[in-house]
Design a protein around this motif. Structure first.
Motif, PDB file in Angstrom:
ATOM      1  N   SER A  49     -25.104 -10.217  70.265  1.00  0.00           N
ATOM      2  CA  SER A  49     -25.957 -11.258  71.096  1.00  0.00           C
ATOM      3  C   SER A  49     -25.096 -11.505  72.184  1.00  0.00           C
ATOM      4  O   SER A  49     -24.084 -11.696  71.976  1.00  0.00           O
ATOM      5  N   GLY A 128     -32.517 -12.920  67.792  1.00  0.00           N
ATOM      6  CA  GLY A 128     -33.435 -13.643  68.824  1.00  0.00           C
ATOM      7  C   GLY A 128     -34.628 -14.375  68.064  1.00  0.00           C
ATOM      8  O   GLY A 128     -34.372 -15.559  67.943  1.00  0.00           O
ATOM      9  N   ALA A 161     -35.244 -15.914  75.586  1.00  0.00           N
ATOM     10  CA  ALA A 161     -35.357 -15.909  74.079  1.00  0.00           C
ATOM     11  C   ALA A 161     -35.928 -17.105  73.650  1.00  0.00           C
ATOM     12  O   ALA A 161     -36.805 -17.112  72.790  1.00  0.00           O
ATOM     13  N   TYR A 306     -42.805 -11.331  71.360  1.00  0.00           N
ATOM     14  CA  TYR A 306     -41.589 -11.387  71.930  1.00  0.00           C
ATOM     15  C   TYR A 306     -40.943 -10.123  72.505  1.00  0.00           C
ATOM     16  O   TYR A 306     -41.374  -9.076  72.042  1.00  0.00           O
ATOM     17  N   GLU A 308     -37.251  -7.841  74.092  1.00  0.00           N
ATOM     18  CA  GLU A 308     -36.100  -7.853  74.172  1.00  0.00           C
ATOM     19  C   GLU A 308     -35.481  -6.963  75.208  1.00  0.00           C
ATOM     20  O   GLU A 308     -36.272  -5.911  75.426  1.00  0.00           O
ATOM     21  N   GLY A 331     -36.862 -12.045  77.873  1.00  0.00           N
ATOM     22  CA  GLY A 331     -36.624 -12.117  76.460  1.00  0.00           C
ATOM     23  C   GLY A 331     -35.018 -12.295  76.008  1.00  0.00           C
ATOM     24  O   GLY A 331     -34.286 -12.350  76.754  1.00  0.00           O
ATOM     25  N   LYS A 332     -34.978 -11.867  74.527  1.00  0.00           N
ATOM     26  CA  LYS A 332     -33.499 -11.943  74.096  1.00  0.00           C
ATOM     27  C   LYS A 332     -32.678 -10.802  74.836  1.00  0.00           C
ATOM     28  O   LYS A 332     -33.119  -9.752  74.757  1.00  0.00           O
TER      29      LYS A 332
END
Length: 339
Positions: A49, A128, A161, A306, A308, A331-332
């Motif tokens: 991350s 996330g 996120a 969600y 990513e 998003g993440k």
């Protein structure tokens, strides 16, 4: 039996950034990998991350998390596969979530590693939507902001996120209106079309105060702050009496080299009896089980969505981190350690 490599690559901070971090503030170095000691496990990281809070840890100042040391590997959330274990309860082949990110191989204390199941959710999700950002959104809205059904909620950094999950949880819990701000027209479309926000605007299109007033003509009850600065000032103006603010992050100020002006309307806090509360997700671990159950259920039922942004290759981790600070992710932002 997994084969343990002799070396692995890891990112070191080599200079403390002044303002915006530069690629030359970091170095990717080859370091030895060895068998884990008692109570420890060796993990081959699969995903890591990059998060806004990491920028603060690059400064040599006392804060809630210790600063990164120069010429040492940086830390952060990661999920990977155990390749060697000298700890009870963790076996070779297990997948674990831990904080030895920014590297290919991490030796982790078994007590601080959490086993995760790739059958329940894809591994990146544990960084996330079902990880630290998700618990931040859940606890920051429901516990810190004391959200209640019928509240009107404004979220800044709403396509990130944390923000995207805050808005959706608010809708699922019965918010009367959810408004988000983001930094591009494409992100605004995602907020409206995918995440079900009632209104959203691009903060680059004009003064935040004017755009928020148009999006929330009747005011707001809760502001979830990921940005600070102009957004916080605008939210204070639109909050109703007894409104609540959760201050989660202030990404607009992380790279400032001069003091940034505080909201110029703080006096409104008195007349409106506003509550402004900062939050750290570590204070809300008691909600982890409830969070997994409720949010995991919403994901399985297709009620919570969600996104990513995945950057491939550990060698591109700094680019991913800098891109996240510039808002290039929806998003993440996640790094797939192996290309």
């Amino acid at each position: 039996m997994s084969v343990i490599p002799t070396t692995g690559r890891e990112w070191h901070l080599v200079a403390r950034p002044q303002g915006w971090p530069k690629p030359e503030d970091f170095a990717l170095r080859e370091t030895p990998v060895s068998e884990p000691g008692p109570g420890r496990a060796l993990v081959r990281n699969l995903y890591m991350s990059v998060d806004p809070y990491m920028r603060g840890r690059m400064n040599d100042v006392k804060s809630y998390a210790p600063p990164y040391e120069l010429d040492q590997p940086m830390g952060g959330g990661a999920v990977g596969k155990v390749v060697a274990s000298n700890a009870e309860g963790i076996s070779v082949g297990d997948h674990v979530l831990h904080f030895g990110g920014w590297r290919e191989y991490a030796t982790v204390d078994a007590k601080s590693a959490v086993k995760v199941d790739p059958e329940i959710a894809p591994l990146p999700a544990y960084l996330g939507v079902l990880g630290m950002p998700g618990l931040t959104a859940y606890s920051g809205l429901l516990e810190v902001a004391s959200f209640k059904e019928g509240d009107a909620v404004f979220v800044s950094g709403a396509a990130g996120a944390v923000g995207s999950e805050v808005g959706q949880i608010a809708k699922l819990k019965g918010a009367s209106r959810v408004i988000g701000s983001a930094g591009s027209d494409e992100k605004v479309r995602v907020l409206l079309d995918e995440y079900g926000f009632d209104a959203a605007f691009n903060y680059k299109d004009g003064p935040v105060a004017e755009q928020l007033k148009a999006a929330a003509p009747d005011g707001i009850d809760v502001y979830f702050d990921n940005v600070g600065g102009e957004h916080l000032e605008a939210a204070i103006s639109r909050l109703k009496v007894h409104g609540r603010i959760t201050v989660c992050g202030m990404i607009s100020q992380y790279n400032a080299t001069e003091p940034t002006p505080a909201p110029r309307n703080l006096a409104m806090v008195i007349g409106k009896r506003l509550r402004i509360q900062g939050m750290l997700v570590g204070d809300h671990q008691h909600l982890q089980e409830q969070f997994f159950q409720e949010v995991g259920g919403w994901i399985r039922e297709g009620k919570l969505h969600y996104r990513e942004t995945v950057i491939k290759g550990v060698e591109n981790a700094v680019d991913a981190f800098l891109g996240m600070l510039r808002g290039e992710n929806t998003g993440k932002m996640i790094v797939a350690v192996e290309d």
